[in-house]
Design a protein around this motif. Structure first.
Motif, PDB file in Angstrom:
ATOM      1  N   ASP A  15      -5.137   3.685  -3.659  1.00 25.69           N
ATOM      2  CA  ASP A  15      -4.577   2.396  -3.749  1.00 25.69           C
ATOM      3  C   ASP A  15      -3.133   2.450  -3.642  1.00 25.69           C
ATOM      4  O   ASP A  15      -2.585   1.257  -3.248  1.00 25.69           O
ATOM      5  CB  ASP A  15      -4.839   2.032  -5.399  1.00 25.69           C
ATOM      6  CG  ASP A  15      -6.243   1.841  -5.740  1.00 25.69           C
ATOM      7  OD1 ASP A  15      -7.078   1.232  -5.164  1.00 25.69           O
ATOM      8  OD2 ASP A  15      -6.744   2.762  -6.475  1.00 25.69           O
ATOM      9  N   LEU A  16      -2.238   3.417  -3.641  1.00 22.51           N
ATOM     10  CA  LEU A  16      -0.992   3.583  -3.559  1.00 22.51           C
ATOM     11  C   LEU A  16      -0.434   4.815  -2.980  1.00 22.51           C
ATOM     12  O   LEU A  16      -0.929   5.891  -3.425  1.00 22.51           O
ATOM     13  CB  LEU A  16      -0.083   3.152  -4.865  1.00 22.51           C
ATOM     14  CG  LEU A  16       1.229   3.324  -4.916  1.00 22.51           C
ATOM     15  CD1 LEU A  16       2.043   2.515  -4.149  1.00 22.51           C
ATOM     16  CD2 LEU A  16       1.960   3.424  -6.452  1.00 22.51           C
ATOM     17  N   SER A  53       6.898  10.399 -11.711  1.00 24.35           N
ATOM     18  CA  SER A  53       7.003   9.125 -12.895  1.00 24.35           C
ATOM     19  C   SER A  53       6.155   8.125 -12.255  1.00 24.35           C
ATOM     20  O   SER A  53       5.188   7.504 -13.034  1.00 24.35           O
ATOM     21  CB  SER A  53       8.231   8.869 -13.485  1.00 24.35           C
ATOM     22  OG  SER A  53       8.986  10.130 -13.765  1.00 24.35           O
ATOM     23  N   LEU A  54       6.635   7.516 -11.056  1.00 31.64           N
ATOM     24  CA  LEU A  54       5.726   6.530 -10.693  1.00 31.64           C
ATOM     25  C   LEU A  54       4.281   6.676 -10.472  1.00 31.64           C
ATOM     26  O   LEU A  54       3.501   5.809 -10.780  1.00 31.64           O
ATOM     27  CB  LEU A  54       6.375   5.837  -9.338  1.00 31.64           C
ATOM     28  CG  LEU A  54       7.826   5.331  -9.292  1.00 31.64           C
ATOM     29  CD1 LEU A  54       8.494   5.184  -8.065  1.00 31.64           C
ATOM     30  CD2 LEU A  54       7.612   3.751 -10.054  1.00 31.64           C
ATOM     31  N   ALA A  55       3.818   7.921  -9.960  1.00 32.13           N
ATOM     32  CA  ALA A  55       2.812   8.330  -9.570  1.00 32.13           C
ATOM     33  C   ALA A  55       1.752   8.350 -11.052  1.00 32.13           C
ATOM     34  O   ALA A  55       0.664   7.763 -10.888  1.00 32.13           O
ATOM     35  CB  ALA A  55       2.541   9.802  -8.990  1.00 32.13           C
ATOM     36  N   VAL A  56       2.600   8.806 -12.083  1.00 36.96           N
ATOM     37  CA  VAL A  56       1.536   8.794 -13.535  1.00 36.96           C
ATOM     38  C   VAL A  56       1.516   7.523 -14.044  1.00 36.96           C
ATOM     39  O   VAL A  56       0.392   7.098 -14.457  1.00 36.96           O
ATOM     40  CB  VAL A  56       2.543   9.653 -14.360  1.00 36.96           C
ATOM     41  CG1 VAL A  56       1.886   9.574 -16.046  1.00 36.96           C
ATOM     42  CG2 VAL A  56       2.625  11.284 -13.961  1.00 36.96           C
ATOM     43  N   MET A  57       2.756   6.785 -13.688  1.00 38.49           N
ATOM     44  CA  MET A  57       2.438   5.223 -14.146  1.00 38.49           C
ATOM     45  C   MET A  57       1.318   4.505 -13.434  1.00 38.49           C
ATOM     46  O   MET A  57       0.521   3.600 -14.297  1.00 38.49           O
ATOM     47  CB  MET A  57       3.830   4.528 -14.094  1.00 38.49           C
ATOM     48  CG  MET A  57       3.889   3.098 -14.439  1.00 38.49           C
ATOM     49  SD  MET A  57       5.345   1.944 -13.925  1.00 38.49           S
ATOM     50  CE  MET A  57       5.146   2.081 -12.090  1.00 38.49           C
ATOM     51  N   VAL A  65       0.661  11.178  -3.362  1.00 35.51           N
ATOM     52  CA  VAL A  65       2.146  11.371  -3.290  1.00 35.51           C
ATOM     53  C   VAL A  65       2.220  12.071  -1.889  1.00 35.51           C
ATOM     54  O   VAL A  65       1.700  13.437  -1.793  1.00 35.51           O
ATOM     55  CB  VAL A  65       2.880  12.121  -4.351  1.00 35.51           C
ATOM     56  CG1 VAL A  65       4.188  12.292  -4.198  1.00 35.51           C
ATOM     57  CG2 VAL A  65       2.354  11.385  -5.667  1.00 35.51           C
ATOM     58  N   VAL A  66       3.065  11.751  -1.183  1.00 34.73           N
ATOM     59  CA  VAL A  66       3.465  12.502   0.167  1.00 34.73           C
ATOM     60  C   VAL A  66       4.744  13.031  -0.015  1.00 34.73           C
ATOM     61  O   VAL A  66       5.674  12.399  -0.197  1.00 34.73           O
ATOM     62  CB  VAL A  66       3.292  11.424   1.468  1.00 34.73           C
ATOM     63  CG1 VAL A  66       3.717  12.290   2.560  1.00 34.73           C
ATOM     64  CG2 VAL A  66       1.756  11.010   1.554  1.00 34.73           C
ATOM     65  N   GLN A  67       4.799  14.202   0.252  1.00 32.95           N
ATOM     66  CA  GLN A  67       6.107  15.101   0.296  1.00 32.95           C
ATOM     67  C   GLN A  67       6.527  15.515   1.716  1.00 32.95           C
ATOM     68  O   GLN A  67       5.389  16.027   2.281  1.00 32.95           O
ATOM     69  CB  GLN A  67       5.922  16.322  -0.715  1.00 32.95           C
ATOM     70  CG  GLN A  67       7.308  17.160  -0.749  1.00 32.95           C
ATOM     71  CD  GLN A  67       7.160  18.406  -1.477  1.00 32.95           C
ATOM     72  OE1 GLN A  67       6.223  18.344  -2.326  1.00 32.95           O
ATOM     73  NE2 GLN A  67       7.181  19.624  -0.878  1.00 32.95           N
ATOM     74  N   LEU A  68       7.684  15.054   1.711  1.00 34.17           N
ATOM     75  CA  LEU A  68       8.187  15.487   3.434  1.00 34.17           C
ATOM     76  C   LEU A  68       8.831  16.937   3.588  1.00 34.17           C
ATOM     77  O   LEU A  68       9.066  17.431   2.451  1.00 34.17           O
ATOM     78  CB  LEU A  68       9.239  14.275   3.801  1.00 34.17           C
ATOM     79  CG  LEU A  68       8.424  12.968   3.792  1.00 34.17           C
ATOM     80  CD1 LEU A  68       9.596  11.997   4.462  1.00 34.17           C
ATOM     81  CD2 LEU A  68       7.069  12.942   4.493  1.00 34.17           C
ATOM     82  N   GLU A  69       8.943  17.451   4.578  1.00 37.37           N
ATOM     83  CA  GLU A  69       9.375  18.673   4.896  1.00 37.37           C
ATOM     84  C   GLU A  69      10.725  18.679   4.401  1.00 37.37           C
ATOM     85  O   GLU A  69      11.719  18.220   4.495  1.00 37.37           O
ATOM     86  CB  GLU A  69       9.733  19.009   6.316  1.00 37.37           C
ATOM     87  CG  GLU A  69       9.784  20.491   6.675  1.00 37.37           C
ATOM     88  CD  GLU A  69       9.823  20.526   8.280  1.00 37.37           C
ATOM     89  OE1 GLU A  69       9.421  21.741   8.652  1.00 37.37           O
ATOM     90  OE2 GLU A  69      10.263  19.530   9.006  1.00 37.37           O
ATOM     91  N   ARG A 118       0.865  -1.224  -0.023  1.00 38.44           N
ATOM     92  CA  ARG A 118       0.205   0.058  -0.195  1.00 38.44           C
ATOM     93  C   ARG A 118       0.667   1.240  -0.075  1.00 38.44           C
ATOM     94  O   ARG A 118       0.430   2.237  -0.711  1.00 38.44           O
ATOM     95  CB  ARG A 118      -0.913  -0.173   1.194  1.00 38.44           C
ATOM     96  CG  ARG A 118      -1.804   1.188   1.399  1.00 38.44           C
ATOM     97  CD  ARG A 118      -3.061   0.866   0.569  1.00 38.44           C
ATOM     98  NE  ARG A 118      -4.063   1.905   0.623  1.00 38.44           N
ATOM     99  CZ  ARG A 118      -4.760   2.480   1.599  1.00 38.44           C
ATOM    100  NH1 ARG A 118      -4.830   1.749   2.675  1.00 38.44           N
ATOM    101  NH2 ARG A 118      -5.389   3.523   1.419  1.00 38.44           N
ATOM    102  N   ILE A 119       2.081   1.216   0.663  1.00 40.96           N
ATOM    103  CA  ILE A 119       2.880   2.168   0.619  1.00 40.96           C
ATOM    104  C   ILE A 119       4.115   2.126   0.025  1.00 40.96           C
ATOM    105  O   ILE A 119       4.844   0.937   0.301  1.00 40.96           O
ATOM    106  CB  ILE A 119       3.141   2.705   2.166  1.00 40.96           C
ATOM    107  CG1 ILE A 119       1.996   3.242   2.908  1.00 40.96           C
ATOM    108  CG2 ILE A 119       4.332   3.795   2.200  1.00 40.96           C
ATOM    109  CD1 ILE A 119       1.967   3.243   4.389  1.00 40.96           C
TER     110      ILE A 119
END
Length: 334
Positions: free
Chosen positions: A140-141, A29-33, A43-47, A11-12
């Motif tokens: 889903d991801l 790119s993974l997100a678009v794929m 998509v989680v962006q960290l500080e 899941r993560i």
């Protein structure tokens, strides 16, 4: 291998690697794929990390509240949000009936003192929020654009450290649950990004070993970013090539072309050596994406890399089916 199945292995998916190897670009790119095959992606962006949002053409920075970056077809979706320790702490307090306390902490400026009082607590606050998203978000991801390698190892190892320090109480419970999440391959895996160069490969191998050994995580694979693609006829004589199409080159231009061709061929050989060394060192799937001759990465470049990743994943062998127990062994297991 089926792309949707690969994306659903956990899941993560935490995208980690040395600074400068293209983690954020690979995350986008993974997100678009994944969205192209109908998945809902967060998509989680960290500080302090690079912006997946800007790579996908979103104007301005993203914050704690999620934004939709792209939709693909009827179901595919890419969302993004940022998580910071301070905001995660305020939300945690509010969720536990301490909203008034959280407001006072914020107005008094003491929130930083609280969130740094215990070594590793800031990392656990962020990972605790990731754990909550894994349980409650409809994605889903969930893709985590992790800190650069040095911080990433501390970040992902913080749970084990706090479990050792905090013997009882909510901090230990949170750290223990985060540790369970990181070590469960059905819930969370890590994808290491590297370049086909000696130092990044060395660090990728070391990082993979420490994540598997010290943290207990499962590797989904390694992405080799920036691989020079082979060009047909690159080593041909430039004068002969020009003559074959009815043209001619002066000696100066021919010399420059020969030098450029030799440089690229040498670069390809060095990259091939490092990619082979990486494959021998890590027994995990290896996905290669091409080098892009551009100074900026935008939606068009991300689309190109997403296609390359899709082809790389599709070329992976299907996973071996789990061995079936014999009837007698199955009865014994029961």
């Amino acid at each position: 291998m089926d792309i949707a199945a690969w994306c659903r292995q956990a899941r993560i998916l935490i995208v980690a690697g040395k600074g400068g190897v293209g983690k954020t670009t690979v995350s986008a790119s993974l997100a678009v794929m994944a969205a192209r095959v109908g998945l809902n992606v967060l998509v989680v962006q960290l500080e302090g990390e690079g912006s997946v949002a800007s790579a996908l053409g979103h104007p301005g920075p993203i914050g704690y509240e999620e934004v939709v970056l792209r939709s693909e077809g009827d179901e595919g979706l890419v969302r993004a949000r940022a998580i910071t320790p301070d905001e995660a702490l305020l939300e945690y307090l509010a969720d536990h009936g301490l909203r008034a306390v959280s407001k006072r902490l914020l107005s008094s400026g003491t929130i930083d003192v609280i969130s740094t009082a215990i070594p590793g607590i800031r990392d656990i606050l962020v990972l605790g929020k990731v754990k909550q998203l894994e349980r409650t978000d409809g994605a889903d991801l969930i893709l985590i654009d992790a800190p650069a390698t040095g911080h990433a190892l501390t970040f992902l190892g913080s749970a084990a450290g706090l479990v050792d320090v905090a013997k009882v109480g909510p901090i230990r419970v949170q750290a223990s649950e985060v540790g369970d999440l990181l070590r469960d391959p059905a819930r969370c895996q890590v994808l290491v990004v590297t370049l086909p160069e000696e130092t990044p490969v060395n660090e990728a191998v070391e990082t993979a070993g420490r994540l598997e050994g010290s943290v207990g995580m499962t590797l989904a694979g390694v992405v080799v970013n920036g691989r020079y693609q082979e060009l047909e006829g690159l080593g041909a004589n430039p004068e002969e090539a020009a003559a074959a199409v009815g043209g001619r080159l002066d000696p100066a231009h021919a010399r420059v072309l020969r030098e450029a061709a030799q440089f690229r061929l040498q670069r390809q050989r060095l990259q091939a050596e490092q990619a082979d060394r990486l494959a021998r060192s890590l027994a995990v799937p290896m996905l290669e994406v091409p080098y892009l001759f551009t100074t900026e990465i935008g939606p068009g470049e991300i689309d190109h890399l997403a296609t390359a990743l899709s082809e790389a994943v599709a070329g992976l062998p299907e996973p071996e089916p789990e061995a079936q127990l014999e009837p007698e062994a199955a009865a014994a297991e029961r």
